[in-house]
Scaffold this motif. Structure first.
Motif, PDB file in Angstrom:
ATOM      1  N   PHE A 126       3.207   1.766  15.560  1.00 56.88           N
ATOM      2  CA  PHE A 126       3.239   0.857  16.715  1.00 56.88           C
ATOM      3  C   PHE A 126       4.450  -0.035  16.502  1.00 56.88           C
ATOM      4  N   ASN A 128     -10.194  -4.753   8.287  1.00 52.66           N
ATOM      5  CA  ASN A 128      -9.917  -5.053   9.698  1.00 52.66           C
ATOM      6  C   ASN A 128      -8.450  -4.792   9.973  1.00 52.66           C
ATOM      7  N   GLY A 129      -8.190  -4.060  11.023  1.00 55.08           N
ATOM      8  CA  GLY A 129      -6.808  -3.794  11.404  1.00 55.08           C
ATOM      9  C   GLY A 129      -6.155  -2.676  10.615  1.00 55.08           C
ATOM     10  N   SER A 143     -10.133   2.392  14.284  1.00 52.38           N
ATOM     11  CA  SER A 143     -10.329   2.699  15.708  1.00 52.38           C
ATOM     12  C   SER A 143      -9.181   3.546  16.238  1.00 52.38           C
TER      13      SER A 143
HETATM   14  N1  LIG Z   1      -1.912  -0.098  21.466  1.00 57.96           N
HETATM   15  C1  LIG Z   1      -1.501  -0.787  20.408  1.00 57.96           C
HETATM   16  N2  LIG Z   1      -0.226  -1.281  20.351  1.00 57.96           N
HETATM   17  C2  LIG Z   1       0.207  -1.957  19.279  1.00 57.96           C
HETATM   18  N3  LIG Z   1      -0.525  -2.219  18.190  1.00 57.96           N
HETATM   19  C3  LIG Z   1      -1.796  -1.764  18.192  1.00 57.96           C
HETATM   20  C4  LIG Z   1      -2.355  -1.024  19.290  1.00 57.96           C
HETATM   21  N4  LIG Z   1      -3.644  -0.719  19.001  1.00 57.96           N
HETATM   22  C5  LIG Z   1      -3.873  -1.220  17.775  1.00 57.96           C
HETATM   23  N5  LIG Z   1      -2.779  -1.850  17.288  1.00 57.96           N
HETATM   24  C6  LIG Z   1      -2.652  -2.471  15.966  1.00 57.96           C
HETATM   25  O1  LIG Z   1      -2.874  -1.459  15.008  1.00 57.96           O
HETATM   26  C7  LIG Z   1      -3.628  -1.944  13.916  1.00 57.96           C
HETATM   27  C8  LIG Z   1      -4.883  -1.129  13.729  1.00 57.96           C
HETATM   28  O2  LIG Z   1      -5.800  -1.431  14.764  1.00 57.96           O
HETATM   29  P1  LIG Z   1      -7.239  -0.786  14.819  1.00 57.96           P
HETATM   30  O3  LIG Z   1      -7.910  -1.361  16.007  1.00 57.96           O
HETATM   31  O4  LIG Z   1      -7.121   0.693  14.754  1.00 57.96           O
HETATM   32  O5  LIG Z   1      -7.895  -1.320  13.477  1.00 57.96           O
HETATM   33  P2  LIG Z   1      -9.404  -1.176  12.944  1.00 57.96           P
HETATM   34  O6  LIG Z   1      -9.308  -0.618  11.562  1.00 57.96           O
HETATM   35  O7  LIG Z   1     -10.229  -0.429  13.925  1.00 57.96           O
HETATM   36  O8  LIG Z   1      -9.827  -2.705  12.862  1.00 57.96           O
HETATM   37  P3  LIG Z   1     -11.272  -3.400  13.053  1.00 57.96           P
HETATM   38  O9  LIG Z   1     -11.955  -3.280  11.714  1.00 57.96           O
HETATM   39  O10 LIG Z   1     -10.930  -4.816  13.347  1.00 57.96           O
HETATM   40  O11 LIG Z   1     -12.004  -2.706  14.154  1.00 57.96           O
HETATM   41  C9  LIG Z   1      -3.877  -3.423  14.202  1.00 57.96           C
HETATM   42  O12 LIG Z   1      -2.869  -4.148  13.549  1.00 57.96           O
HETATM   43  C10 LIG Z   1      -3.716  -3.519  15.705  1.00 57.96           C
HETATM   44  O13 LIG Z   1      -3.307  -4.799  16.088  1.00 57.96           O
END
Ligand SMILES: Nc1ncnc2c1ncn2[C@@H]1O[C@H](COP(=O)(O)OP(=O)(O)OP(=O)(O)O)[C@@H](O)[C@H]1O
Ligand SMILES: [Mg+2]
Length: 155
Positions: free
Chosen positions: A11, A36-37, A41
């Motif tokens: 990203f 987290n992050g 997801s």
């Molecule tokens: N469409 C997007 N554009 C830019 N950055 C993104 C996008 N979607 C997610 N991110 C970034 O990518 C990273 C991973 O996000 P993701 O939601 O997959 O994390 P996660 O492991 O599911 O976190 P959580 O435990 O909070 O659910 C984060 O830093 C998020 O801000």
């Protein structure tokens, strides 16, 4: 089997995945954990085809289909468990709902009847009659198989 091949996702300047190779094999149950992050997801969105990887991708064994349910604790609260699994197959589920609505409607017209017959055919062709037993099998496999976890940390 689901094959994750040379999967990379970025990203902007932020690299989430760099050349990830993984195999998900039949009969196993997988959990994804990470901070987290970390990208859990996002990884699932790539698996389900909701977003594309920057490079590489996902391969699914021919004849198999990916079904996805939203991560929302309350969304399926009022649904029967088997129905909830079938909802993962959106097209089949919408056919099921539409034909059942016609059968439940005391004012259904002849045209509705023809539509129901058409839906019934599609339903059969899509394996609708086996859907409940397939869903039950899927659920019992979830509890009886080995569970693997895939974990990674933020870089
Ligand atoms: N469409 C997007 N554009 C830019 N950055 C993104 C996008 N979607 C997610 N991110 C970034 O990518 C990273 C991973 O996000 P993701 O939601 O997959 O994390 P996660 O492991 O599911 O976190 P959580 O435990 O909070 O659910 C984060 O830093 C998020 O801000
Ligand atoms: Mg998440």
């Amino acid at each position: 089997m689901i094959n994750v091949e040379n999967l990379s996702l970025q990203f902007g300047k932020r690299i989430l995945f760099d050349e990830v190779n993984l195999k998900f094999t039949r009969g196993n149950c997988y959990g994804v954990i990470g901070a987290n992050g970390a990208g859990k997801s996002t990884f699932l969105k790539i698996l389900s085809g909701e977003i594309d990887a920057t490079r590489g991708g996902i391969g699914i064994e021919p004849g198999n289909r990916m079904a996805v349910l939203k991560q929302n604790h309350f969304e399926y609260e009022n649904e029967e468990v088997l129905n909830t699994v079938i909802m993962g197959h959106k097209e089949l589920y919408s056919i099921m709902v539409e034909k059942n609505a016609i059968y439940m409607n005391p004012d259904a017209t002849e045209e509705d009847g023809l539509r129901a017959a058409d839906l019934e055919n599609k339903f059969g062709e899509m394996g609708g009659w086996e859907a409940e037993s397939n869903a039950a099998e899927l659920l019992s496999n979830l509890v009886s198989k080995r569970i693997y976890t895939i974990a990674w940390s933020k870089t």
